[in-house]
Scaffold this active site. Structure first.
Site: not given
Ligand code: CA2
Length: 147
Positions: A10-11, A18, A23, A74, A77, A80, A87, A98, A100-102, A107, A111
């Site tokens: 998601p997202n 954004r 990110y 990836n 959210a 978490h 499963d 697994e 993650h970018l961040s 954080r 998370r």
């Molecule tokens: O760091 C990551 O890759 C995350 O999976 C990104 C998720 C966050 O909920 C995880 O804790 C860590 C959020 C993805 C949101 O992606 C966006 C990317 C650009 C702009 C806004 C949201």
């Protein structure tokens, strides 16, 4: 040649548009281009999928079973919160990294918990978009070490 799926949750379709301070400025299409090029250079085939819906992510994981050799996930959210994704990975019996970018551990506390990590070969986080190609190298090395 090993085949893998890079699956984004998601997202992540908003990547590069954004919150660049968190990110980065690389878009998901840029990530896919980088990974496609990298796959060619390390001898892998790569597929991509992204969904904002938990059920669609589960379907994509199920569809790897017996068809692909590895999954780079990836889960955003859902990492978490989703026992259902955990499963799905177990039931598909697919080696999963697994990603993650961040650096999720630097954080918020919420998370720090990952359901995916329990069923993953390993976790890569904090390296931005470069993490995707690092995860491909890690998957290649994991698959080779298993023979
Ligand atoms: O760091 C990551 O890759 C995350 O999976 C990104 C998720 C966050 O909920 C995880 O804790 C860590 C959020 C993805 C949101 O992606 C966006 C990317 C650009 C702009 C806004 C949201």
């Amino acid at each position: 040649m090993p085949g893998i799926l890079i699956l984004n949750g998601p997202n992540l379709n908003l990547l590069g548009t954004r919150q660049p301070e968190v990110y980065g400025r690389t878009t998901l299409a840029d990530v896919e281009d980088m990974c496609r090029a990298h796959a060619g250079s390390i001898g892998m085939t790569v597929e991509f999928a992204q969904s904002n819906h938990e059920g669609a992510l589960i379907d994509a994981i199920h569809a790897t079973r017996g068809r692909l050799d590895g999954l780079i996930l990836n889960a955003g959210a859902y990492t978490h919160s989703s026992i259902a994704l955990m499963d799905a990975i177990s039931s598909a019996e697919i080696p999963t990294i697994e990603l993650h970018l961040s650096n999720v551990h630097a954080r918020e506390e919420f998370r720090h918990k990952s359901y995916i990590a329990r069923v993953a070969v390993g976790v890569i986080c904090g390296f931005g978009a470069r993490g995707y190609t690092l995860a491909m190298d890690a998957m290649k090395s994991h698959l080779e070490s298993r023979g």
